[in-house]
Design a protein around this motif. Structure first.
Motif, mmCIF file in Angstrom:
data_model
loop_
_atom_site.group_PDB
_atom_site.id
_atom_site.type_symbol
_atom_site.label_atom_id
_atom_site.label_comp_id
_atom_site.label_asym_id
_atom_site.label_seq_id
_atom_site.Cartn_x
_atom_site.Cartn_y
_atom_site.Cartn_z
ATOM 1 N N GLU A 64 0.831 -1.190 0.000
ATOM 2 C CA GLU A 64 0.000 0.000 0.000
ATOM 3 C C GLU A 64 0.875 1.254 0.000
ATOM 4 O O GLU A 64 0.633 2.202 -0.745
ATOM 5 N N GLY A 105 -2.111 6.110 3.248
ATOM 6 C CA GLY A 105 -1.706 5.128 2.257
ATOM 7 C C GLY A 105 -1.356 5.821 0.969
ATOM 8 O O GLY A 105 -1.837 6.916 0.696
ATOM 9 N N ASN A 106 -0.486 5.204 0.192
ATOM 10 C CA ASN A 106 -0.070 5.840 -1.054
ATOM 11 C C ASN A 106 -1.050 5.539 -2.170
ATOM 12 O O ASN A 106 -0.719 4.870 -3.131
ATOM 13 N N TRP A 107 -2.258 5.956 -2.040
ATOM 14 C CA TRP A 107 -3.218 5.867 -3.130
ATOM 15 C C TRP A 107 -4.332 6.870 -2.913
ATOM 16 O O TRP A 107 -4.625 7.222 -1.788
ATOM 17 N N PRO A 108 -4.875 7.363 -4.018
ATOM 18 C CA PRO A 108 -5.899 8.399 -3.886
ATOM 19 C C PRO A 108 -7.156 7.817 -3.274
ATOM 20 O O PRO A 108 -7.594 6.741 -3.665
ATOM 21 N N PRO A 126 -3.016 1.274 -6.611
ATOM 22 C CA PRO A 126 -3.620 1.909 -7.785
ATOM 23 C C PRO A 126 -3.251 1.208 -9.084
ATOM 24 O O PRO A 126 -4.029 1.212 -10.033
ATOM 25 N N PRO A 144 -6.317 14.507 -4.131
ATOM 26 C CA PRO A 144 -6.073 13.204 -3.525
ATOM 27 C C PRO A 144 -4.571 12.884 -3.512
ATOM 28 O O PRO A 144 -3.836 13.292 -4.406
ATOM 29 N N ASN A 145 -4.171 12.171 -2.496
ATOM 30 C CA ASN A 145 -2.809 11.634 -2.399
ATOM 31 C C ASN A 145 -1.720 12.715 -2.370
ATOM 32 O O ASN A 145 -0.665 12.550 -2.959
ATOM 33 N N THR A 189 -7.728 7.520 0.257
ATOM 34 C CA THR A 189 -7.573 6.846 1.551
ATOM 35 C C THR A 189 -8.554 7.408 2.582
ATOM 36 O O THR A 189 -9.077 6.683 3.403
ATOM 37 N N VAL A 224 -12.153 8.976 3.308
ATOM 38 C CA VAL A 224 -13.447 9.179 2.658
ATOM 39 C C VAL A 224 -14.411 9.985 3.521
ATOM 40 O O VAL A 224 -15.478 10.337 3.075
#
Lengths: 468, 257
Positions: free
Chosen positions: A158, B53-56, A164, B34-35, B58, B60
């Motif tokens: 992650e 976390g390294n993703w758009p 992604p 994001p991110n 995380t 909400v």
């Protein structure tokens, strides 16, 4: 036009309408487009003035992305990552699991001795030691080690930015299934906890596709169910092989992939029946690869994932252990209460390739999936002769004595993968959809799928065994 | 909010997404694409343990934390990532609604130093809503490593709001960020940001609408922003504006003249 006292903006809105026409005539386009164009121009202007971009350098991110998201290597690399993580978890968890089990049961003997010395009544010893203490021991020994290893590894992926890319790879499949590509991200969250996965579906814009993601999230095994899958795979399916851990990892990976396949299938069917529509387009940013913060991952995965899940399991397992012990020791007629329940469910259980006790355990574990195994052990043990329980291997002996075969273990895994969401998840689904109907639909859809698949497997294997 | 078992329901409707100030002297919110590391900044400032976390995507839902500065309590709100203030998903709406109607004292826009151009769009849009903005130029170390050279002073003078370079994951730049947030919140520094100038005919219309709007109580909303929404006929935003402008009085207020 409306009366002004009803709506203070009405006058301004009327004025705006006239002005809008004027602007659109002069600019020749939509007001929104004019605004956006001016915003972009300004942003570009500021950017040009204050930033010097890097000279042409090797773009490593791009090169890595070309491999990780390539048509040929994308899928195999994803499978490899999943397989390796599971293999490491299973292999490394074996020893501490065994150690924990051994020490818990060693302590149990001492506890029993203390109870005997104090002349405690038999029911108290049974309730506290054989009920509460034992189920706690099982939950911790079976769940803690795989979680403590699996979560940091998943956190590593992650933090690196791999998730992604997974979403990017799976996008085409989701498009075909009529679902949204971001559903892959919600599924990744479901790996941790389905309730979190259902909430994560908020990143999907279209209500139709969001509903698909919510309804099918349960097909991803949350960490409450993972230990059961791992235990089943390592106990039963891999017996007799030289590389037990590797085979077990492959089996768990295959079961997870099966869950993914079911997700696609159910999404496909739903998007052509109840939730009809065309998948919407979206842009997914592929973030740069970042150096993972190892200590951060270790601490966070322990504090945010492992401990909360374990605590929840312990909280539910302790009373459940006591209650199940009581149910197993209260007799109506010549059968205990668990036995009555189990024999009632037995016809359905055997249709699904399992038995009444297993189904009862799944039902009793509705508040938390984590306790299926302890409840099952408890109800088996409460009835028959007391087995000496000093290792996890004894679990296999117990199950075998109850007539389990590899088909039973397979069905338990599949049923666990597909059956109704736990209480927390259903509550979250209700909160997210604000609809009792869709919440019920989520429970019925998943359980229906589970029953259907288990029946097909059991009857299919029975037919095959007759033929050969 | 990941991997933590949610005990409260989502905050989807308008009223819920605009919490009142409680037990804090100032309310600060973190917005951004994001991110870009909003949650990392949030954790670094509040000492809380929001999942990152390294993703758009995380985060909400909005998360709230507290920190102290100069003897005052500052509430920090971590908003979901958003590309624009013209929302098209529930979590982008949460972010937009809070910035517009949550009455934050300061909006910290966290931007990714390595994708500045795209991130600036959001900064410019937020500036149209409120002048009380601090830009947190995050991931500056990563941008440098990748060869970007950013003239922070120039950027600040172009935008006419404070710009603070940070690398939140290492904790660098955070003291400076806190200082600027404080200056902005306590009104030590009054900002007159550099707003986007639209084509003449549009600016002319905006002026006329703003005059029209002086007759109405907007409960502190920026007239220019409301005029923009009127002009493009953003029905969703206008409904909220109508609702919001009546919140405090319970009935329409018309100032004479």
């Amino acid at each position: 036009m409306r009366v002004e006292s009803q709506d203070p903006l009405a006058a301004a809105a009327g004025r705006a309408k006239a002005l809008r026409r004027q602007v659109e005539d002069l600019e020749g386009t939509d007001v929104r487009d004019t605004l956006v164009a001016a915003l972009y121009a300004k942003a570009e202007d500021i950017y040009q003035n204050s930033v010097i971009e890097p000279q042409q350098r090797v773009d490593w991110d791009q090169k890595v992305d070309d491999i990780l998201t390539s048509k040929v290597l994308g899928y195999p690399l994803m499978l490899l990552a999943l397989g390796v993580i599971l293999w490491i978890s299973i292999t490394a968890a074996n020893y501490p699991s065994e150690l924990l089990a051994t020490s818990f049961f060693a302590i149990e003997k001492h506890l029993s001795a203390v109870f005997a010395k104090l002349n405690a009544p038999g029911w108290l010893h049974g309730f506290v030691v054989l009920g509460i203490y034992r189920s706690l021991g099982w939950v911790i020994a079976v769940m803690l080690p795989p979680m403590a290893i699996f979560f940091p590894l998943f956190g590593l992926l992650e933090d690196l930015g791999y998730l992604p890319r997974v979403a990017f790879n799976l996008d085409r499949l989701f498009q075909k299934a009529g679902a949204h590509g971001k559903q892959a991200l919600t599924m990744a969250m479901g790996f941790g906890c389905n309730a979190a996965g259902v909430m994560a579906a908020r990143i999907i814009d279209s209500p139709r596709e969001r509903m698909l993601a919510i309804l099918t999230n349960n097909f991803m095994p949350c960490n409450g169910r993972f230990p059961l899958l791992i235990a089943m795979a390592s106990l039963f399916l891999s017996g007799g092989f030289a590389r037990v851990n590797l085979i077990a990892a492959l089996i768990v990976a295959a079961v997870v992939l099966f869950g993914v396949a079911i997700t696609f299938l159910v999404s496909y069917i739903l998007s052509r029946t109840l939730l009809r529509g065309v998948p919407s387009f979206f842009t997914l940013e592929l973030p740069p690869y970042r150096r993972p913060q190892i200590m951060q991952i270790l601490v966070r995965s322990l504090l945010d994932r492992t401990l909360p899940v374990l605590l929840r399991a312990v909280k539910v397992a302790a009373p459940a252990g006591g209650i199940v012990w009581i149910l197993a020791n209260l007799h109506i007629g010549d059968l205990n209460i668990i036995g009555h329940g189990a024999s009632f469910l037995d016809p359905l259980g055997s249709l699904l390739g399992m038995d009444g006790y297993i189904l009862l355990a799944f039902i009793l574990a509705f508040p938390a999936n984590e306790i299926v195994l302890p409840v099952l052990l408890m109800s088996y043990l409460g009835v028959g002769a007391m087995l000496e329980f000093d290792s996890l291997a004894a679990m296999k002996t117990l199950f075998a004595s109850r007539g389990w075969t590899w088909v039973t273990a397979l069905n338990v895994m599949i049923f666990s993968m597909l059956h109704f969401p736990c209480g927390t998840t259903l509550l979250t689904i209700y909160n997210e959809t604000k609809s009792r109907l869709w919440t019920c639909a989520a429970a019925v859809l998943t359980t229906g799928t589970a029953v259907l698949v288990c029946v097909v497997i059991t009857q299919g294997i029975a037919v095959l065994q007759k033929l050969f | 909010m990941c991997f933590i078992f949610p005990t409260v329901g989502p905050k989807m409707n308008h009223r819920d997404s605009v919490p009142r100030h409680t037990a804090a002297d100032y309310t600060i919110c973190l917005a951004g694409n994001p991110n870009t590391g909003k949650s990392t900044v949030f954790n670094a400032l509040t000492g809380l343990k929001q999942h990152t976390g390294n993703w758009p995507g995380t985060t909400v839902s909005q998360t709230r934390g507290l920190y102290q500065y100069a003897g005052k309590n500052l509430a920090l709100i971590d908003l979901p990532g958003t590309y624009s203030m013209l929302p098209n998903s529930p979590e982008e709406k949460i972010a937009r609604d809070f910035i517009c109607f949550g009455r934050p004292d300061v909006v910290v826009v966290v931007v990714d130093a390595a994708c500045l151009e795209r991130n600036l769009n959001l900064v410019l849009q937020v500036l149209e809503i409120t002048p009380k903005v601090v830009v947190c130029l995050n991931l500056i170390d990563e941008a440098k490593r990748r060869g970007f050279s950013i003239d922070v002073r120039r950027l600040a003078s172009e935008l006419k709001v404070p710009v603070v370079p940070t690398a939140a994951n290492r904790g660098s730049g955070l003291d400076c960020l806190k200082k600027h947030i404080w200056n902005s919140a306590s009104k030590k520094i009054e900002a007159w940001p550099n707003l986007v100038q639209y084509p003449e005919v549009l600016e002319c219309s905006l002026q006329q609408l703003e005059v029209e709007l002086t007759r109405i109580s907007l409960n502190g909303l920026s007239k220019r922003w409301v005029a923009l929404r009127l002009l493009e006929d953003d029905k969703a935003a206008l409904t909220l504006i109508k609702h919001y402008s009546t919140l405090s009085t319970g009935r329409w207020v018309c100032n004479e003249g």
